[in-house]
Design a protein around this motif. Structure first.
Motif, PDB file in Angstrom:
ATOM      1  N   LEU A 175       0.830  -1.216   0.000  1.00 36.38           N
ATOM      2  CA  LEU A 175       0.000   0.000   0.000  1.00 36.38           C
ATOM      3  C   LEU A 175       0.859   1.258   0.000  1.00 36.38           C
ATOM      4  N   ILE A 176       1.934   1.243   0.791  1.00 35.33           N
ATOM      5  CA  ILE A 176       2.845   2.388   0.834  1.00 35.33           C
ATOM      6  C   ILE A 176       3.480   2.615  -0.533  1.00 35.33           C
ATOM      7  N   MET A 177       3.871   1.531  -1.189  1.00 37.40           N
ATOM      8  CA  MET A 177       4.472   1.640  -2.517  1.00 37.40           C
ATOM      9  C   MET A 177       3.476   2.205  -3.526  1.00 37.40           C
ATOM     10  N   LEU A 178       2.220   1.766  -3.446  1.00 29.59           N
ATOM     11  CA  LEU A 178       1.190   2.249  -4.363  1.00 29.59           C
ATOM     12  C   LEU A 178       0.961   3.746  -4.179  1.00 29.59           C
ATOM     13  N   VAL A 179       0.790   4.171  -2.929  1.00 24.22           N
ATOM     14  CA  VAL A 179       0.552   5.597  -2.654  1.00 24.22           C
ATOM     15  C   VAL A 179       1.746   6.429  -3.097  1.00 24.22           C
ATOM     16  N   GLY A 180       2.947   5.959  -2.804  1.00 28.28           N
ATOM     17  CA  GLY A 180       4.148   6.704  -3.159  1.00 28.28           C
ATOM     18  C   GLY A 180       4.326   6.892  -4.647  1.00 28.28           C
TER      19      GLY A 180
ATOM     20  N   SER B  99      11.494  12.157  -7.651  1.00 28.63           N
ATOM     21  CA  SER B  99      11.468  10.694  -7.539  1.00 28.63           C
ATOM     22  C   SER B  99      11.969  10.214  -6.184  1.00 28.63           C
ATOM     23  N   LEU B 100      12.201  11.168  -5.263  1.00 30.68           N
ATOM     24  CA  LEU B 100      12.690  10.800  -3.939  1.00 30.68           C
ATOM     25  C   LEU B 100      11.719   9.887  -3.209  1.00 30.68           C
ATOM     26  N   VAL B 101      10.440  10.269  -3.243  1.00 29.28           N
ATOM     27  CA  VAL B 101       9.421   9.486  -2.533  1.00 29.28           C
ATOM     28  C   VAL B 101       9.309   8.101  -3.158  1.00 29.28           C
ATOM     29  N   GLY B 102       9.313   8.031  -4.504  1.00 29.24           N
ATOM     30  CA  GLY B 102       9.216   6.747  -5.194  1.00 29.24           C
ATOM     31  C   GLY B 102      10.333   5.805  -4.802  1.00 29.24           C
ATOM     32  N   SER B 103      11.564   6.326  -4.726  1.00 23.40           N
ATOM     33  CA  SER B 103      12.704   5.491  -4.340  1.00 23.40           C
ATOM     34  C   SER B 103      12.573   5.012  -2.901  1.00 23.40           C
ATOM     35  N   ALA B 104      12.064   5.880  -2.035  1.00 18.35           N
ATOM     36  CA  ALA B 104      11.916   5.519  -0.625  1.00 18.35           C
ATOM     37  C   ALA B 104      10.872   4.423  -0.444  1.00 18.35           C
ATOM     38  N   VAL B 105       9.714   4.568  -1.101  1.00 12.83           N
ATOM     39  CA  VAL B 105       8.658   3.563  -0.921  1.00 12.83           C
ATOM     40  C   VAL B 105       9.032   2.245  -1.598  1.00 12.83           C
TER      41      VAL B 105
END
Length: 213
Positions: free
Chosen positions: A175-180, A190-196
């Motif tokens: 779910l975290i990956m989807l939201v991110g 793309s910082l958030v995408g890499s983190a999730v």
């Protein structure tokens, strides 16, 4: 900030890959091999963004960034196969059906083909800077359909794993990956995408760790 965080992401993801290799040496599961493959793409992605300002704008950096998107299209759909393998190990009944296993490989190959035909083949890259980093990004910003489709498929499988095992963290990681990944990159980069992505793979490896051999 990004100029600092991307090297951190690179090292942290390399740590996950080393952990994945250690888990594979103990259990020899195909899901762990595929996770290492996915992680190799993530390591490359973060590393190229980390050194973009050192290489500087030009043909070489553009080629290296083009490979980032190629690996993305090739490796991300493998998460569907990994999820099915984990469901099988967790004891989800329908995941043990050979037709389901072959079908998930067919879906993964179909998603790879879709990504290569609709995204990568027509990919036009332009240089961009963000918070101290230099990289090439697609000229036209699109919703990451390939990744979202993959995550949704994985989420369905992971839901069954959760119901079977009561291990919540992999479902939460999905779910975290989807939201991110649906957050606008024009705002968050793309910082958030890499983190999730890191959180999601960490949840997968943690699930691998507690699965029976």
């Amino acid at each position: 900030m990004a100029a600092f965080l991307y090297p951190v992401y690179t090292i942290a993801t390399l740590g996950l890959a080393i952990w994945g290799i250690s888990l594979f040496q103990q259990s020899h599961r195909i899901s762990e091999i595929l996770l290492i493959v996915v992680l190799s793409g993530m390591i490359y992605d973060n590393f190229i963004v980390s050194v973009g300002h050192v290489i500087n704008e030009g043909t070489l950096l553009k080629l290296l960034n083009r490979l980032r998107f190629l690996f993305h299209n090739l490796f991300v759909p493998l998460l569907v196969v990994i999820a099915i393998n984990l469901a099988y190990i967790a004891g989800v009944t329908w995941a043990s059906n050979p037709i389901v296993y072959k079908g998930c490989w067919a879906i993964a190959i179909g998603l790879i083909t879709l990504g290569l035909v609709t995204d990568f083949r027509q990919l036009e890259l332009i240089p961009t800077t963000f918070a101290g980093t230099l990289r090439y990004k697609p000229k036209s910003c699109r919703v990451p359909i390939l990744k979202i489709l993959t995550i949704l498929l994985v989420a369905v499988v992971v839901f069954y794993i959760w119901c079977q095992t009561q291990w919540l963290w992999m479902f939460m990681g999905t779910l975290i990956m989807l939201v991110g990944n649906i957050l606008p990159k024009s705002v968050f980069g793309s910082l958030v995408g890499s983190a999730v992505d890191y959180v999601f793979i960490l949840a997968m490896l943690t699930t691998e760790l507690i699965m029976p051999n």
